[in-house]
Design an enzyme around this catalytic site. Structure first.
Site, PDB file in Angstrom:
ATOM      1  N   LYS A 210       0.822  -1.221   0.000  1.00 32.54           N
ATOM      2  CA  LYS A 210       0.000   0.000   0.000  1.00 32.54           C
ATOM      3  C   LYS A 210       0.857   1.273   0.000  1.00 32.54           C
ATOM      4  CE  LYS A 210      -3.583  -2.451  -0.444  1.00 32.54           C
ATOM      5  NZ  LYS A 210      -4.411  -3.192   0.479  1.00 32.54           N
TER       6      LYS A 210
HETATM    7  C1  LIG Z   1      -5.452  -4.373   0.768  1.00 33.45           C
HETATM    8  C2  LIG Z   1      -6.922  -4.210   0.790  1.00 33.45           C
HETATM    9  C3  LIG Z   1      -7.690  -4.533   1.904  1.00 33.45           C
HETATM   10  C4  LIG Z   1      -7.136  -5.271   3.087  1.00 33.45           C
HETATM   11  O1  LIG Z   1      -6.138  -4.607   3.730  1.00 33.45           O
HETATM   12  P1  LIG Z   1      -5.371  -5.347   4.938  1.00 33.45           P
HETATM   13  O2  LIG Z   1      -4.637  -4.249   5.629  1.00 33.45           O
HETATM   14  O3  LIG Z   1      -4.460  -6.351   4.297  1.00 33.45           O
HETATM   15  O4  LIG Z   1      -6.393  -5.991   5.779  1.00 33.45           O
HETATM   16  C5  LIG Z   1      -9.033  -4.213   1.918  1.00 33.45           C
HETATM   17  N1  LIG Z   1      -9.606  -3.643   0.857  1.00 33.45           N
HETATM   18  C6  LIG Z   1      -8.921  -3.356  -0.272  1.00 33.45           C
HETATM   19  C7  LIG Z   1      -9.633  -2.701  -1.395  1.00 33.45           C
HETATM   20  C8  LIG Z   1      -7.559  -3.665  -0.343  1.00 33.45           C
HETATM   21  O5  LIG Z   1      -6.888  -3.407  -1.475  1.00 33.45           O
END
Ligand SMILES: *Cc1c(COP(=O)(O)O)cnc(C)c1O
Length: 411
Positions: A210
């Site tokens: 991210k």
């Molecule tokens: C990465 C992601 C998540 C989950 O994030 P985590 O921190 O791994 O739980 C949820 N929604 C979307 C759209 C994502 O891309």
């Protein structure tokens, strides 16, 4: 083929069938990873500082990270957690959503956005997306509202904010909660206001790929009273601030008010987060530069549909999603990706639509074309590398490879 769970996995062939022609040789000598983290000496030093301190779990750095994050997005309050999924789940539990309730969301997302609805025993009602942004379509949301609907989960796909004004109006009119999955949307703005600046629950992700990473981690923003209750839900259901019981002046006494979860962030993660937050504006400048180079290079091609960018928003540019105009090409999306992989360019697909995964397909009887815009986008989409680690040369390599694959595979 059947999995050990006895479930048929998703299968979707390349729309052009098998292509037995050999793949072109690589130009780039090394593989360009799709989304490696950008961790500097600052993060390493800060983590080491934590490891040498008396606090390695939730402590002073987690508190400071949550405070700094809230200030950064202009949120009333913020709760640091160990994932975005935990944030979404905590939000639904805190809102009191459960069996018999319906939550409207989109299939064009990572499965976590929908899994959390199952976690609380409610029914996820998926609706199609808008063709340009691939964000949840407010008109489709309105058609899906029933007396059982309790909430809308809006996903800011790729970092482009969803149509919040329309969604807020629907939520207000029908007495629904609006929860935002902002895993991609840090930092993003809708009509001048940062995503996460409101009173409603908004969940961010600090997963390794991210825009800001703590390895694993997440943040839930929202109103002060809501987050006070969410804090209890997210940590064993222990009465407020029970986690400070090891502090000087803290007490060993605590009450368990409900069977809560174990979702707290650790100071080791927060140490990384503090450094990453300080660098975030620089990361975003670089992301925007790369997007400008991609847009300039791909804008002329009749075979490539560029990502949308509406007015009055600021895009977080977590993902750069191209859609192929398949009618102009002799190959499908899957083969296009293979051609790029062979040229040492890492790509990905965001996302395999949630309703096509075996669990949701079988439980709710979904057909792939239940959501035609989602299905059409899925069949022709690919995500190109987009991250602040990329050099201009990396960007040029991606551009050259993409344009070459287009050029050498006309219909
Ligand atoms: C990465 C992601 C998540 C989950 O994030 P985590 O921190 O791994 O739980 C949820 N929604 C979307 C759209 C994502 O891309």
């Amino acid at each position: 083929m059947t999995t050990p769970l006895g479930i048929d996995p998703v299968s979707f062939g390349d729309t052009t069938g098998f292509d037995l022609r050999p793949l072109a040789p690589a130009r780039r000598p090394t593989f360009l990873a799709f989304s490696p983290p950008l961790i500097g000496e600052e993060e390493i030093d800060e983590v080491v500082d934590t490891l040498r301190s008396d606090w390695i779990s939730t402590g002073p750095k987690t508190r400071r990270f949550a405070t700094d994050f809230a200030r950064y997005v202009g949120a009333p309050d913020a709760l640091a957690l160990n994932s975005c999924t935990a944030g979404l789940h905590t939000a639904l539990v805190t809102l009191g959503i459960g069996p018999g309730d319906e939550v409207i969301t989109t299939p064009m997302t990572f499965s976590a956005s929908v899994n959390v609805v199952e976690h609380v025993g409610a029914r996820p009602v998926m609706v199609d997306v808008e063709p340009d942004t691939l964000n949840i379509d407010p008109a489709a949301v309105e058609r899906a509202i029933t007396p059982r609907t309790r909430a809308i989960i809006a996903v800011h796909y790729a970092g482009h904010p969803a149509e919040l004004d329309a969604l807020r109006a629907l939520a207000r009119e029908h007495g629904l909660a609006l929860v935002e999955d902002a895993a991609h949307a840090l930092p993003a703005r809708y009509k001048g206001l940062a995503i996460g600046a409101g009173e409603n629950p908004v969940a961010f992700s600090f997963y390794a790929t991210k825009n800001l990473t703590t390895g694993e981690g997440g943040m839930l923003t929202g109103g002060v009273d809501f987050l006070d209750r969410a804090r209890v839900v997210s940590l064993h259901g222990m009465s407020r601030d029970a986690w400070r019981r090891y502090d000087k002046g803290g007490s060993w006494r605590y009450d368990v008010l409900l069977p809560g979860f174990k979702y707290n962030m650790s100071d080791i993660q927060a140490a990384m987060g503090l450094c990453q937050l300080a660098k975030l504006d620089g990361f975003q400048r670089r992301r925007r530069e790369i997007v400008r180079m991609y847009n300039a290079a791909f804008g002329e091609s009749g075979s490539l549909e560029l990502p949308a960018e509406r007015r009055e928003i600021e895009h977080a540019w977590h993902l750069y999603v191209l859609r192929l105009r398949l009618e102009t090409l002799s190959i499908g999306r899957d083969r296009f990706i293979d051609e790029l992989t062979n040229r040492n360019i890492g790509t990905s697909v965001h996302f395999i639509p949630v309703h096509m995964h075996p669990y949701y397909r079988d439980k709710y009887g979904h057909a792939p074309d239940d959501f035609p815009i989602t299905l059409d986008a899925f069949q022709r989409m690919l995500s190109l590398p987009l991250n602040p680690r990329m050099t201009d040369e990396d960007v040029a390599d991606v551009i050259e490879a993409v344009l070459e694959v287009v050029r050498t595979h006309p219909r």
